[in-house]
Design an enzyme around this catalytic site. Structure first.
Site, mmCIF file in Angstrom:
data_model
loop_
_atom_site.group_PDB
_atom_site.id
_atom_site.type_symbol
_atom_site.label_atom_id
_atom_site.label_comp_id
_atom_site.label_asym_id
_atom_site.label_seq_id
_atom_site.Cartn_x
_atom_site.Cartn_y
_atom_site.Cartn_z
ATOM 1 N N GLU A 245 0.824 -1.212 0.000
ATOM 2 C CA GLU A 245 0.000 0.000 0.000
ATOM 3 C C GLU A 245 0.859 1.264 0.000
ATOM 4 O O GLU A 245 0.365 2.357 0.277
ATOM 5 C CB GLU A 245 -0.950 -0.009 1.202
ATOM 6 C CG GLU A 245 -1.991 -1.129 1.121
ATOM 7 C CD GLU A 245 -2.993 -1.097 2.261
ATOM 8 O OE1 GLU A 245 -2.731 -0.421 3.273
ATOM 9 O OE2 GLU A 245 -4.041 -1.753 2.129
ATOM 10 N N HIS B 244 -2.026 2.773 9.415
ATOM 11 C CA HIS B 244 -3.233 2.009 9.071
ATOM 12 C C HIS B 244 -3.290 0.786 9.980
ATOM 13 O O HIS B 244 -2.307 0.053 10.116
ATOM 14 C CB HIS B 244 -3.214 1.564 7.611
ATOM 15 C CG HIS B 244 -4.266 0.533 7.302
ATOM 16 N ND1 HIS B 244 -5.597 0.728 7.591
ATOM 17 C CD2 HIS B 244 -4.179 -0.711 6.765
ATOM 18 C CE1 HIS B 244 -6.285 -0.351 7.231
ATOM 19 N NE2 HIS B 244 -5.434 -1.239 6.742
ATOM 20 N N HIS C 232 -13.083 -2.371 7.094
ATOM 21 C CA HIS C 232 -11.663 -2.633 6.836
ATOM 22 C C HIS C 232 -10.780 -2.185 8.003
ATOM 23 O O HIS C 232 -10.104 -2.995 8.619
ATOM 24 C CB HIS C 232 -11.248 -1.938 5.531
ATOM 25 C CG HIS C 232 -9.825 -2.166 5.142
ATOM 26 N ND1 HIS C 232 -9.298 -1.716 3.957
ATOM 27 C CD2 HIS C 232 -8.790 -2.775 5.774
ATOM 28 C CE1 HIS C 232 -8.015 -2.051 3.870
ATOM 29 N NE2 HIS C 232 -7.679 -2.686 4.980
#
Length: 269
Positions: free
Chosen positions: A119, A142, A214
């Site tokens: 990512e 994240h 998510h």
């Protein structure tokens, strides 16, 4: 092999903070297997010796041109690497990269040729946005906080500012330490350009955004501060879940009480 961190206490301290946060993420159950990512803009800690370090990888494509990252350096968690391992050995489970002058490619320079997270284009796009807008934020995180993700499975909490306002109301510290609230991004394919673009758009108004079903993405001045924002929000989610498990809808702070606190602590309205 000598580490890039040797004799560079300021840089080592930032990477050590990333390792500490990685450990917290694992302990909380927010970083299963290789889940989650950390990216730090470490350019301010780079000296001439680092600038002259040779590449230990081929030239790698970012996949997009990010003009504000020219000559920048980042510490990145490695792809397929576990947070629990990064916590113990950050330079074996992460890497330092240099953005090249074309602003569309990079090389790994230290310590080992550990490929950055898959990512990376999304994370670097966010850092490009932050620099473009003069932000002091240097860290992006994240992770997969359980209770916040659970809330994102209910349509009620996918409307703008519904979840954020509810979480603010659970305990005063939430608004004090996460004053811009929680942005919501409807489900997009993980790692996709659409998700990256939506995240950048939300960062104009929020420091923490929820990716539906998510996880969350947070930015701040350093990685510990980014973690703190997520931690505070998830604590509020835990309080909400605890009240629901006790059989009642929590009352929460009133609008008047939250307004009073906003004014008393000079928080963003």
């Amino acid at each position: 092999m000598e580490s890039i961190l040797n004799n560079r206490p300021a840089l080592a301290a930032e990477v050590e903070k990333a390792a500490e946060v990685a450990g917290y993420l694992w302990q909380k159950g927010w970083a299963e297997r290789n889940g989650g990512n950390i990216t730090l803009n470490i350019t301010e800690f780079v000296d001439d010796e680092i600038r002259n370090m040779p590449a230990i990888s081929n030239v790698l494509s970012i996949g997009t041109c990010l003009p504000y990252l020219k000559g920048c350096y980042f510490y990145c968690k490695g792809t397929q690497k576990r947070m629990r391992d990064l916590a113990r050995r950050p330079m074996e489970n992460g890497a330092v990269i240099r953005i090249l002058d074309d602003c569309a490619s990079y090389v790994i320079i230290a310590d080992q040729p550990v490929m950055p997270t898959s990512e990376l284009p999304s994370h670097l796009s966010v850092h490009n946005y932050l620099i473009e807008h003069g932000s002091p934020y240097k860290a992006s995180l994240h992770t997969h906080p359980i209770e916040l993700i659970a809330m994102s499975h209910h349509p009620r909490f996918l409307k703008d500012d519904v979840a954020g306002t509810l979480l603010w109301s659970m305990i005063p510290e939430t608004k004090a330490f996460c004053p811009r609230g929680l942005g919501i991004i409807p489900y997009e394919l993980p790692g996709s350009v659409k998700l990256a673009d939506a995240t950048i758009s939300k960062l104009a108004d929020y420091d923490v955004v929820m990716w539906e079903k998510h996880g969350v993405f947070a930015v701040d001045t350093d990685i510990m501060s980014a973690f703190d924002q997520v931690d505070v929000l998830n604590k509020s989610a835990l309080i909400y879940v605890a009240a629901k498990n006790m059989g009642f809808e929590p009352e929460g702070m009133t609008e008047t009480q939250m307004k009073e606190m906003t004014e008393a602590f000079n928080l963003p309205k």
